[in-house]
Design a protein around this motif. Structure first.
Motif, PDB file in Angstrom:
ATOM      1  N   ILE A   1       0.845  -1.200   0.000  1.00 57.59           N
ATOM      2  CA  ILE A   1       0.000   0.000   0.000  1.00 57.59           C
ATOM      3  C   ILE A   1       0.877   1.245   0.000  1.00 57.59           C
ATOM      4  CG2 ILE A   1      -1.614   1.336   1.390  1.00 57.59           C
ATOM      5  CD1 ILE A   1      -2.868  -1.321   2.257  1.00 57.59           C
TER       6      ILE A   1
ATOM      7  N   ILE B   1      -5.514   0.554  -3.604  1.00 59.40           N
ATOM      8  CA  ILE B   1      -5.128   0.752  -2.202  1.00 59.40           C
ATOM      9  C   ILE B   1      -6.287   0.400  -1.285  1.00 59.40           C
ATOM     10  CG2 ILE B   1      -4.572   2.520  -0.483  1.00 59.40           C
ATOM     11  CD1 ILE B   1      -2.809   3.843  -2.558  1.00 59.40           C
TER      12      ILE B   1
ATOM     13  N   GLN C   1      -6.434  -2.467   1.491  1.00 55.74           N
ATOM     14  CA  GLN C   1      -6.655  -2.195   2.915  1.00 55.74           C
ATOM     15  C   GLN C   1      -7.646  -3.182   3.528  1.00 55.74           C
ATOM     16  OE1 GLN C   1      -7.442   1.956   2.541  1.00 55.74           O
ATOM     17  NE2 GLN C   1      -5.422   2.561   3.302  1.00 55.74           N
TER      18      GLN C   1
END
Lengths: 173, 333
Positions: free
Chosen positions: A36, A136, A140
């Protein structure tokens, strides 16, 4: 005597296997986290730096540690190699395929990162940023799931390895 | 071969076809036109042909190889150096310059923001214009542009239709002036500081700021800069003796040219047009010309036999091609 050595070997290997599994559970969220961060760096390079993709990937790769490093540097290397005419998508996806086995990450993260390759470098900045943010975001979610799994299984794996080793010893003793 | 390195920007399917063409043709190609789902076209020596699936030239459209969507996407990926997002300005203007100074014109669907073109998407037409350095094309022209009294060159406007060698000519003039090759027995002064404002990266073909073509040792190139602003920047920062700009025509260009004049800098500019009369019809250039700001004019025309050129003086009187510049000092004012 031989029996005893055998028993010790079984227990040790059981324990090591348990530790290895535990390490995989512990490394997965770490590597997702690092990925990330790498994507966020890519976002900066694209948004503010106007850095060409090959340079950006190479630069980010240099700042990472293996196994993630080799995904980025491998993709960058293919792009700068003039003899192999590959597109950004091909070089990215190839690097992911090639290097994935060295990571602790699982299929779901791989799918996200692989998918990300389809749009890499092929649209304007806004669009690129959107795709990076999407990746991203998805990562997550995976990170949260991975942390959850880590909490649940990491310790268990460690003791399970030792116990499994002990069980085998007891059974065949 | 070095002269055909541009072939490597094409996806392998097209590369294969091009590599089957005979070398003499490959060396003379001026444009390659790739249109998605339509036959692949080549232009050379003023003619056009399609390239068939077997890699031979044909004039029948339906025999031509039709580049696929995949071909187009790969080509775009290569020419943008895999990074379309670094080319936003280029996409707004509609062309990209790649290594070697080759320019690629693009057409597709325009995306508008507030009524102005923001960028192009769904790019399906590519016009690859092969840039060739032709050292020596300026040899026969530069003697007519000399200003013997001030040991420099005249303010000059070069007029020619598109594809007739304007850019090639001023690139060579930059080299000649910079090295001090005046091609005239009485012109003995040394090379001048030359400033090139290269808005479309065509003159010097800069990659990362370094010219791909030989533009001479005393030449500074301001790459990718809008002409008018670039000229002002050059005047302020680089103190050139001669400034070269391509394709002037906007009011601010004229303003910058006047500024250069007052700063004592010689300007060599080009404009689109078949004849001087064509250029006179454009208000901005008309004003510059009627004020007699240019001291000489060169009109280029390329025919099947080669390049012809005519010279005019400040009052737009045709100069007889021989003898004039050889008198020495005859070109002043």
């Amino acid at each position: 005597m031989v029996k005893l050595i055998g028993a010790v070997l079984v227990i040790v290997s059981g324990t090591l296997f348990g530790f290895y599994q535990a390490a995989q559970f512990a490394n997965r969220p770490k590597q997702i986290r690092a990925f990330i961060l790498a994507l966020q760096r890519l976002e900066t390079e694209i948004l503010y730096g106007f850095t060409p993709l090959a340079d950006a990937l190479g630069k980010i790769g240099q700042q990472l540690t293996d196994p993630l490093k080799s995904i980025f540097t491998e993709a960058a290397r293919r792009l700068t190699d003039h003899r192999s005419s590959v597109t950004a998508q091909e070089s990215w996806q190839f690097a992911v395929e090639e290097q994935w086995k060295h990571t602790a990450m699982k299929q779901s993260e791989k799918n996200i990162i692989y998918q990300f390759g389809f749009t890499l470098g092929t649209s304007d900045r806004n669009d690129q940023i959107k795709h990076i943010r999407l990746a991203i975001n998805q990562l997550q979610h995976e990170e949260a799931a991975a942390q959850n799994e880590q909490g649940r299984y990491e310790k268990m794996c460690r003791s399970l390895g030792l116990l499994a080793g002990a069980l085998i010893v007891i059974l065949i003793y | 071969m070095k002269s055909t390195t541009w072939v490597s920007i094409f996806p392998s399917s097209i590369q294969e076809l091009l590599s089957k063409l005979p070398e003499p043709i490959l060396d003379r190609i001026e444009e390659v036109r790739v249109r998605q789902e339509r036959p692949l076209e080549l232009n050379y020596a003023g003619q056009f042909h399609y390239v068939s699936r077997r890699g031979v030239l044909t004039d029948v459209p339906h025999e031509g190889y039709r580049p696929t969507r995949e071909d187009g996407n790969r080509l775009l990926d290569f020419i943008t150096n895999h990074s379309l997002y670094t080319m936003e300005e280029e996409l707004r203007k509609g062309y990209i310059t790649i290594q070697g100074g080759h320019r690629i014109g693009l057409a597709g669907r325009a995306v508008l923001t507030k009524g102005h073109v923001d960028h192009l998407r769904d790019i399906t037409s590519f016009n690859i214009r092969i840039a060739r350095e032709m050292q020596g094309v300026g040899d026969s022209i530069i003697p007519y542009l000399l200003d013997f009294r001030h040991q420099t060159v005249n303010h000059t406007l070069i007029v020619s239709p598109p594809q007739h060698g304007k850019t090639t000519l001023i690139r060579d003039l930059a080299r000649l002036m910079s090295t001090g090759q005046w091609r005239h027995p009485e012109a003995k002064w040394k090379g001048l500081k030359v400033g090139v404002v290269d808005e479309r990266s065509e003159i010097a073909g800069c990659m990362k700021g370094v010219p791909s073509f030989d533009v001479g040792p005393r030449t500074d190139v301001l790459d990718g800069c809008p002409k008018a602003e670039g000229m002002m920047m050059m005047i302020r920062s680089m103190s050139p003796d001669v400034m070269l700009v391509d394709e002037i025509g906007r009011p601010e260009d004229a303003e910058a040219i006047r500024e250069a004049l007052h700063a004592g800098i010689r300007v060599i500019a080009t404009a689109h047009g078949g004849e001087l009369e064509d250029v006179l019809r454009r208000p901005v250039l008309n004003k510059l010309m009627s004020d007699e700001l240019f001291q000489s004019y060169v009109v280029l025309r390329r025919s099947g036999r080669g390049m012809s050129r005519r010279f005019y003086d400040a009052r737009r009187r045709l100069l007889h091609p021989d003898g004039l510049a050889m008198k020495g000092g005859g070109m002043d004012g």
